[in-house]
Design a protein around this motif. Structure first.
Motif, short mmCIF file in Angstrom:
data_model
loop_
_atom_site.label_atom_id
_atom_site.label_comp_id
_atom_site.label_asym_id
_atom_site.label_seq_id
_atom_site.Cartn_x
_atom_site.Cartn_y
_atom_site.Cartn_z
N ASP A 44 -52.16 1.25 45.70
CA ASP A 44 -51.23 1.72 46.73
C ASP A 44 -50.15 2.61 46.13
O ASP A 44 -49.71 3.59 46.75
CB ASP A 44 -50.59 0.54 47.46
N LEU A 45 -49.74 2.28 44.92
CA LEU A 45 -48.69 3.05 44.25
C LEU A 45 -49.18 4.43 43.85
O LEU A 45 -48.50 5.44 44.07
CB LEU A 45 -48.19 2.27 43.04
N THR A 46 -50.37 4.51 43.25
CA THR A 46 -50.89 5.83 42.86
C THR A 46 -51.23 6.67 44.08
O THR A 46 -51.03 7.88 44.08
CB THR A 46 -52.12 5.70 41.95
N THR A 47 -51.73 6.02 45.13
CA THR A 47 -52.04 6.75 46.36
C THR A 47 -50.78 7.37 46.95
O THR A 47 -50.76 8.54 47.36
CB THR A 47 -52.70 5.83 47.39
N SER A 48 -49.71 6.61 46.98
CA SER A 48 -48.46 7.12 47.55
C SER A 48 -47.84 8.18 46.65
O SER A 48 -47.24 9.15 47.13
CB SER A 48 -47.47 5.98 47.80
N ASN A 69 -42.04 -1.48 44.81
CA ASN A 69 -41.43 -2.80 44.99
C ASN A 69 -42.49 -3.87 45.21
O ASN A 69 -42.36 -5.00 44.70
CB ASN A 69 -40.44 -2.77 46.15
N ALA A 70 -43.53 -3.53 45.96
CA ALA A 70 -44.59 -4.50 46.22
C ALA A 70 -45.32 -4.87 44.93
O ALA A 70 -45.60 -6.05 44.68
CB ALA A 70 -45.58 -3.93 47.24
N PHE A 71 -45.59 -3.87 44.08
CA PHE A 71 -46.29 -4.16 42.82
C PHE A 71 -45.43 -4.98 41.89
O PHE A 71 -45.86 -6.03 41.38
CB PHE A 71 -46.74 -2.88 42.14
N PHE A 72 -44.21 -4.54 41.63
CA PHE A 72 -43.37 -5.27 40.69
C PHE A 72 -43.06 -6.67 41.20
O PHE A 72 -42.85 -7.59 40.42
CB PHE A 72 -42.09 -4.49 40.41
N GLY A 73 -43.06 -6.83 42.51
CA GLY A 73 -42.81 -8.15 43.08
C GLY A 73 -43.89 -9.17 42.75
O GLY A 73 -43.67 -10.37 42.88
N ALA A 116 -37.38 -0.04 41.21
CA ALA A 116 -38.14 -1.23 41.60
C ALA A 116 -38.23 -2.23 40.46
O ALA A 116 -38.08 -3.44 40.66
CB ALA A 116 -39.54 -0.82 42.06
N ALA A 117 -38.45 -1.73 39.24
CA ALA A 117 -38.52 -2.61 38.08
C ALA A 117 -37.18 -3.29 37.83
O ALA A 117 -37.11 -4.50 37.56
CB ALA A 117 -38.95 -1.82 36.85
#
Length: 266
Positions: A44-48, A69-73, A116-117
């Motif tokens: 999702d992060l690379t797509t965005s 934020n979703a990934f780091f979460g 986010a990190a």
């Protein structure tokens, strides 16, 4: 406890595929020392990030921030192992596609990752953005070849490279990223300088971590990947792209020719 994160965010055609293949090949050895996340772990992060690179608007940047934020979460703050993320798509689409001449969106994407990190790990964070780079002419030639084989690009190399005459160089992008990521560090290493290192382009990336118990000699070195065959098939691909053949026939022909070229290099 301070968590170290190294984000290998680019650039395309600078040995990134070789690095990621070696990370996969050596996953069992590395997992004791390092948390490795490749593209499939944050799609999702690379797509965005790619979407923002071709449509740099507030909405698409917000989508980058949400995905970051979703990934780091999902990351465990109690795990003592440092974190390595690697995907050149974090810098957006490769130049030469969608009218892009350089990585003009990279700085703002890295800012989203940095924020986010920091939000997830707080003050206990040591964040490094790492970029592999390459001399301009071979980098442009390599992006031309990648676009030639993957799309219906009809420009020869001279015409293709001329459109980048006024584009910012990779070093200019690194300067902009450093301005955008606040207290995080930004570092880079030229592909040309990595060729003689024990693990090739993976060596300078692993050198960013303090891993005293990791025996680097136990890691498997793989040959370079995704390299243009030096057998003259670029002219064949150019002719195919310029032909009136249907897309499926062109792609089938390219796959067959690439397979033949690989067999000549074995």
């Amino acid at each position: 406890m301070t968590t170290q994160i190294v984000i290998h965010a680019g650039f395309h055609k600078t040995g990134t595929t070789s690095v990621q293949s070696m990370l996969r090949e050596n996953a069992t050895v590395l997992e004791t020392h390092l948390r490795v996340f490749l593209k499939e772990a944050f799609e999702d992060l690379t797509t965005s990030a790619r979407a923002f690179s071709i449509e740099p608007r507030e909405k698409t940047l917000r989508q980058v921030a949400e995905a970051a934020n979703a990934f780091f979460g999902t990351l465990d703050r109690t795990d003592p192992r440092p974190i390595l993320m690697s995907s050149e798509d974090l810098s957006g689409h490769m130049p030469g596609r969608h009218g892009l001449e350089c990585y003009d969106s990279a700085g703002l994407v890295m800012r989203c990752l940095s924020e986010a990190a920091a939000h997830h790990f707080g003050r206990n964070l040591d964040l490094v953005f790492y970029f592999s780079t390459r001399d301009r002419e071979p980098w442009l030639r390599s992006t031309w070849w990648q676009n030639l084989r993957s799309t219906r690009l009809t420009q020869d190399f001279q015409t293709y490279s001329a459109q980048f005459d006024d584009a910012r160089g990779l070093e200019d992008i690194l300067t902009e990223v450093a301005e955008d990521v606040g207290l995080a560090r930004v570092t880079s290493h030229r592909l040309e300088d990595a060729e003689t290192l024990p693990l090739g382009p993976l060596s300078p990336l692993l050198a960013l971590f303090d891993l005293p118990d990791l025996d680097l000699s136990s890691l498997q070195l793989l040959p370079p990947e995704n390299v243009q065959p030096n057998v003259g098939i670029d002219e064949v691909f150019l002719a195919l792209n310029r032909s009136a053949l249907p897309e499926k026939d062109v792609q089938d022909a390219k796959r067959t020719i690439r397979k033949m070229a690989r067999s000549l290099q074995v």
